[in-house]
Design an enzyme around this catalytic site. Sequence first.
Site, mmCIF file in Angstrom:
data_model
loop_
_atom_site.group_PDB
_atom_site.id
_atom_site.type_symbol
_atom_site.label_atom_id
_atom_site.label_comp_id
_atom_site.label_asym_id
_atom_site.label_seq_id
_atom_site.Cartn_x
_atom_site.Cartn_y
_atom_site.Cartn_z
ATOM 1 N N GLU D 60 0.817 -1.213 0.007
ATOM 2 C CA GLU D 60 -0.133 -0.019 0.014
ATOM 3 C C GLU D 60 0.732 1.383 -0.045
ATOM 4 O O GLU D 60 0.402 2.045 -0.632
ATOM 5 C CB GLU D 60 -0.925 0.104 1.016
ATOM 6 C CG GLU D 60 -2.158 -0.790 0.840
ATOM 7 C CD GLU D 60 -1.908 -2.252 1.359
ATOM 8 O OE1 GLU D 60 -0.695 -2.555 1.738
ATOM 9 O OE2 GLU D 60 -2.736 -3.166 0.982
ATOM 10 N N HIS D 129 -11.425 -4.428 9.156
ATOM 11 C CA HIS D 129 -12.012 -4.213 7.876
ATOM 12 C C HIS D 129 -13.215 -2.987 7.576
ATOM 13 O O HIS D 129 -13.853 -2.857 6.699
ATOM 14 C CB HIS D 129 -12.614 -5.434 7.058
ATOM 15 C CG HIS D 129 -11.439 -6.182 6.548
ATOM 16 N ND1 HIS D 129 -10.698 -6.791 7.370
ATOM 17 C CD2 HIS D 129 -11.190 -6.514 5.314
ATOM 18 C CE1 HIS D 129 -9.900 -7.662 6.501
ATOM 19 N NE2 HIS D 129 -9.959 -7.347 5.282
#
Lengths: 322, 322, 328, 328
Positions: D60, D129
Site C-alpha cells: 500500500e 475491515h
Amino acid sequence: MSPEHALHLLYEMVRIRRFEEKCVELYSAMKIRGFLHLYIGEEAVAAGVLQALRPNDAVIATYREHGHALARGVSAQRIMAEMFGKMEGCSRGRGGSMHLFDAATHFYGGNAIVGGGLPIATGLALAAKMQQQERIVCCFFGEGAVAEGAFHESMNLAALWRLPVMFICENNLYAMGTALSRSESLTDISAKAAAYKVTAEAVDGMDVMAVDAAAARAAASVRTTGGPYLLECRTYRFRAHSMFDPELYRPKSEVEEWKKRDPIPLLISSMRREGLIDDREIERIESSVAAEVDDAVAFAEAGSLEPPKELTRFVYSDRRSE
Amino acid sequence: MSPEHALHLLYEMVRIRRFEEKCVELYSAMKIRGFLHLYIGEEAVAAGVLQALRPNDAVIATYREHGHALARGVSAQRIMAEMFGKMEGCSRGRGGSMHLFDAATHFYGGNAIVGGGLPIATGLALAAKMQQQERIVCCFFGEGAVAEGAFHESMNLAALWRLPVMFICENNLYAMGTALSRSESLTDISAKAAAYKVTAEAVDGMDVMAVDAAAARAAASVRTTGGPYLLECRTYRFRAHSMFDPELYRPKSEVEEWKKRDPIPLLISSMRREGLIDDREIERIESSVAAEVDDAVAFAEAGSLEPPKELTRFVYSDRRSE
Amino acid sequence: MSRVTYREAVRQGIREALLKDPRVFLMGEDVGAYGGCYAVSKGLLDEFGADRIRDTPLSESGFVGAGIGAALGGMRPIVEIMTVNFSLLALDQIMNTAATYLHMSGGQFNVPVVIRMATGAGRQLAAQHAHSLEGLYAHIPGLKVLTPATLEDARGMLGTALQDPDPVLIFEHCNLYNMEGELVEDAGPVEISHARVAREGKDVTIISYSASLFKALEASNKLASDGMDCEVIDLRTLRPLDSETILGSIRKTHRAVIVDEGWRTGSISAEISARIMENGFYDLDAPVQRVCSEEVPIPYAKHLEDAALPQAEKIIRSVRAMITGKAA
Amino acid sequence: MSRVTYREAVRQGIREALLKDPRVFLMGEDVGAYGGCYAVSKGLLDEFGADRIRDTPLSESGFVGAGIGAALGGMRPIVEIMTVNFSLLALDQIMNTAATYLHMSGGQFNVPVVIRMATGAGRQLAAQHAHSLEGLYAHIPGLKVLTPATLEDARGMLGTALQDPDPVLIFEHCNLYNMEGELVEDAGPVEISHARVAREGKDVTIISYSASLFKALEASNKLASDGMDCEVIDLRTLRPLDSETILGSIRKTHRAVIVDEGWRTGSISAEISARIMENGFYDLDAPVQRVCSEEVPIPYAKHLEDAALPQAEKIIRSVRAMITGKAA
Ligand SMILES: Cc1ncc(C[n+]2csc(CCOP(=O)(O)OP(=O)(O)O)c2C)c(N)n1
Ligand SMILES: Cc1ncc(C[n+]2csc(CCOP(=O)(O)OP(=O)(O)O)c2C)c(N)n1
Ligand SMILES: [Mg+2]
Ligand SMILES: [Mg+2]
C-alpha cells in the site's frame, strides 16, 4: 516417521477439511457471515508445521486461519461458535472467522492486515528472548504478504536481533487474484531470506510428511541458534479466495491439476503403500471427525449472544495491569 | 576521463564543500535555522552520479540534499535564499534546507521522511514509461533507509514493472547515530538487490572518478534495459548528522581516518599525478566558487519575506488542472 | 526539589521505570548510542545496556509492531518514535492492531505498550516534522492519549502509562524539552483521568494542553491586566477527555476559548466544542471559540511558521472579542 | 436513463475517464484480473489492458507513493485501496507527501492523484475491515475528501476529482455498492463544492453523508408520519466542508442532528457541531446533537455490529428528544 505420527497428520488434515466443508454449508445457510477464507488444499502446511511446536510456543496466523487454530488445539466448538458470532466463541463473537484467538494455546490470532502479523511475531520473540523463555514463535503468512514492507522490516529485525521466529510462508501462488509472478520480481520466496542472512528452505507444501520434517528442522534451528528461519511451503488453494470470489484469474484446469496433489489422498496413498492404513481406519477417522464437527455446530447453535450493553466491553481492560 | 571532465568534477565538489561551510557559519549566525544536514565528505557521490543524467531526467533526494541540488544545477542563490526563508528561495521559503525543489531542473525535492522518496521515484519512472518519455529517475537515499519497508516495496515495484529508476544508496555507515551493523543483518547493501532481481554494484564513494564511471554504467543500463539499477556508494559523513548531534556514537579517530580519503584532496592528488591541475587552477576554482557562494549569500540577504497573508497559498493550487 | 528541564523529567520517568520493573525497556531510533534525537535518553545506554535501551533500524512499522508484540509477550516496552509525522508509518500497527487486540480477542489479549513521540512545531522544521497529530490519535478507541505539559506530568505520566494494561500514547511537545522548573526528587506516577485547572478565573475558560498551555497562560496574564479574569484548563489527557472539568468551569465562566496546535478542521478542539454544545449549551453566554493552527503544512520560514500557529496574541483577541461581544 | 448499481456507476465513471484521457489509469490490488475486490473494475482489464488497469502487489505504501509519483510525472492515476483500514499503511505517503508537496515546493509541484477506497461497516467484517476514517482524512490540509452517496455522485465525482490539480480522496461505502437506481446515460462530472439538500423540511436539520444519509432519510420518513418535518443534508464533500449550506438550513430549522458513521470523539461530526457553535449559535433553539458510531472496534457479530453503528432508530430518538425537549 512413526505410523502413529502419520495417522495423526492425516487426522488433523481431515479435521480441517471437514470442518471447513461444513463452514461452506453454514455460510450458504447464513449462519456464518462476513469474510470466510478457506484453507482447503493447504491443510498439509498447518498440520505439518504445528507438529514442531511445543505447548508454550506462540502462534500468529492470518485471516485464513481455521486450519492453524484447529491444528494448534483451539477447540472446534469455540471456533465454530465464534463464526456464529456467539459469546462462547473463542473471541466472544467479536472476531469472526478472520480473528480467532486463544490464550490457552498461545494462539495470538487471526490478523487480517496482510503482513501485519510479522512485526507482532517478532515482538513476541523479542519478549521471549528478553525473558529467557523457552519459546519460539511461529508466524504464518501468504506469499502475497512478502511484498509488504512489514515482511522486510520484520525479517531484518528478527535476524539483526537474533530472535526465535519461525516464519512460515504459505505460498499458494495467488494473493486473491494476483499470481505470484505479477506480485514479485523474484518469485523464489525462500531465496529472499539471503538479503537478511536468514536461513531458509522451500518445501512441497502438499506433502505433509515433507512439511512435518522441514518444520522440525526449522524449529530445531530456531531453538538451537535462537535466530529466525524462513520456511516456504509451496501449496495451492483449491477454493475461491473468499466466498465472494468469482475466480476469474485462474483456469479451472490449473485447479484440477493441483487437486491431483491433494495432500489428503497423497498421504493416504503413501500410507497405503506402506501398509499403514486401511479403509476401516479411514472410516474411523472420518466418523470421529464428523462427530467433532457436528458437535461443534451443535455447540455453536446452542450458544448465546453477547448482550448489546456489553458492546464496549474490552475496548479497555476491566482491570489495571499487574 | 577527459581533463575537462575531471576539472568539472572537482569544481562541483568544491562548490558543494564551500557552500556548506558557509552554511555552517550562517547557522551559527542564526541566518539559517531548523535542521541542517551537511553533505561534507560525501560530495563525490552527488557530483559523480549527477554527471550521468540528462536535462529531462528527474531527481529525488533526501533532507541532506544541498549537494544534489547544486550538482543538478539548482541555483546556489535560490538554495541559499531558501535556507534564509526568503520568497526568492527555491521553495519560496516554505521548505528550508530539507525541502529544496526546482521544477526547471526536475528536482523533485528534498524529502525528509526517510525512505519516502523511493515510492515517488518509482511513480515518476512509471509515468515516464507510460508516456514513453526518454527519461530516467535518479533516487538518492541513505543506507539507513534500506531498513524501511519503502525500500523493499519500491525495489520490487520498479523491478516487477521494469521501471527506469537509478537507485543510489549513499552508504555513509551511519543513520544518525546508528551504525550500519546495528541496523542491517546483512550489511552488504548492494547484495540485497538480488532479492528483487535488480542489477547492482557497489562503488568507492570517495573516489569521484569511480562514482562517475559507475553512474555512467548504471544510467546506461537503466536507459537500455528500461529497468532499475541499484548503485551503492560507500562514503562517509565528516560532520555531525545535523547541527544538534553531539556525535557520541563514533570515535573521532574513525572520522580522522576517513578524512584521509576526503574526495576533494583525493581527486586533486590524482589529477596532479597526471599533470591535469596545478595550484593556479585550484586557486581559480576556489575563487570562482567563493564568488558564487558570496553572491548566493548576498542574494539571500537581499531577498524578501513572503507576506504572512500568503501563508495558506499553495495548500491547494490556484488554478484547475489542465 | 531540584531544578530540571522537561527533558530531564522525562528521562527520570524512564529511568525510574527501568529501575523498578525488569520488564520495562526503551526502544526506538537512536535512543541508545546517539542519546535520543532530543537527547531525552542520553546516558541511559551506559546505565542499562543495549538490551534495555534498544536502538532500532529505521523501521517504524516494524519496531512499533515489535513493541506491541513484546507487550503481548509479557514485557512493558516504551517505544519512542522520533517525531509525530513518522508515526504515520506505524499507524496501521497502532490502530489496526494495538487498539483492536483486546476487543477482537474478546478480552483475552491486552497490549500494555507505551508509545512516546515528539510533537508540535516552533523549531522551523517544516512540513514533515512539525505537526500536532495527538488529536487525530484521540479519535481511536482502545488507545489512551496523554499530553504532558508540566514537569510533574512529563515525569509522572510515564509511570502511570506503564501501569496501564492497554496501549498508551504520550506526546511530548518538542518545544517543551528545554523548559526548566522545580520538581520534587521522588515525584512519582500521576493520575491521568483528570484535567487540571492551571489558573483560576471567572470570566472565561481557556482550554488547552501541551505547549499551547503556556500561550494560554501568557494570554491570561496580559488579559488580567485589562481586568479580564481567565480560567485556564490543562487537559493533560486527550483520550479519555475529562469533560466534567471543562463543563464545571463553564458553568462558572459561561464562556470558553479552546487553544489547540492541531489544524482547526477536525481537531480535538472541535470535539471539545461539540461536547460543550451537547452538555453545556444552556450555560453559555457566548459561542465557544477555537484558536488553532492554520490549515497549512507547517512552513519553514520563521514568520510564516509563527503565523501558522496559535499565539498568545490570537488568544487575547479571541477572548477580548468574546467578552466585549465584538467580532474578533 | 438506465438502471444501474452504485458499483456500476463508479465503474462508468472510471471507464469514461479512461476513454477520455490517455493519462488516466487505474492501479491497486486486484483491480485487474480479479475484477476489483468489490467488483467495481470488472471487465475493465479486458477493455483497457494491463498497463492501464494495473494490478499491484500488496504494498500500500509503495503503490500509493508510486501513484503520487506518477501524478507528479504527468499522469492522472486513480489509485484504489481495497479498504479504508489498509490505507493507514499509506497514510505517511498521503499526509507527509501528497498533501504537502505543493506547499513545500512553494507552488512548483502539484499532485493530481485520485485515491479511492471502500469505507464503512455493515458487512460483519470486524475490526480490521470496517471503519469509517474519512473524517480523519478530512483533517488534513492539502487533501480534498469526497463521500459520494448517490449514483450521480458515485459516477460524477470521479471525473471532477480527476480534473482537480491536487490530491483527492474518494470514499465509497461498501454497503452502497449494491444500491440500485436510475442514472442518465451521459451523466458527467458533478460540482463538488456544495452540500445537497436531500430532503426539505422545517423542523430540524439532519446532517449526514455516505451510507448514513439513507438512515437519515429513513428516520425522516418515519418522523414525518409523526408530524416532524426534517430537512436532510447530504454533505457530499467532507473537505472542504460546505458550512454555508449547513448554516443556511439551521437558520430555517433552528435545530440540527449530525449523523456520522465515524467514532464519535474527534469525528467530522464534531467539526460540524463546532462550526455551528461558532457561526450559528444564535440561530439554535436547542443544542446540536450527534448520532455516531460507538467508540469500539467494529465487532463481527451482527447484533453487536448493528448496535455499534448509527441506526434510524437512534436518529429518530435524537430528533424526537430535541423537538419535544426531553432528553433522548
Ligand atoms: C494490508 C492489506 N491489504 C489488502 C488486504 C486484502 N486482502 C486480504 S487477503 C489478500 C491476499 C493475500 O494473499 P496472500 O498473502 O498470498 O495470502 P492467501 O490469501 O493467499 O493465503 C488481500 C489482498 C488486506 N487484508 N490487508
Ligand atoms: C521515517 C523517518 N524516520 C526517522 C527520521 C529521522 N531521521 C532523519 S535522518 C535519519 C537517519 C537516516 O540515515 P540514512 O538513511 O543513512 O541517511 P544519512 O542521514 O546518513 O544521509 C533519521 C533517523 C526521519 N526523518 N524519517
Ligand atoms: Mg497466497
Ligand atoms: Mg547514512
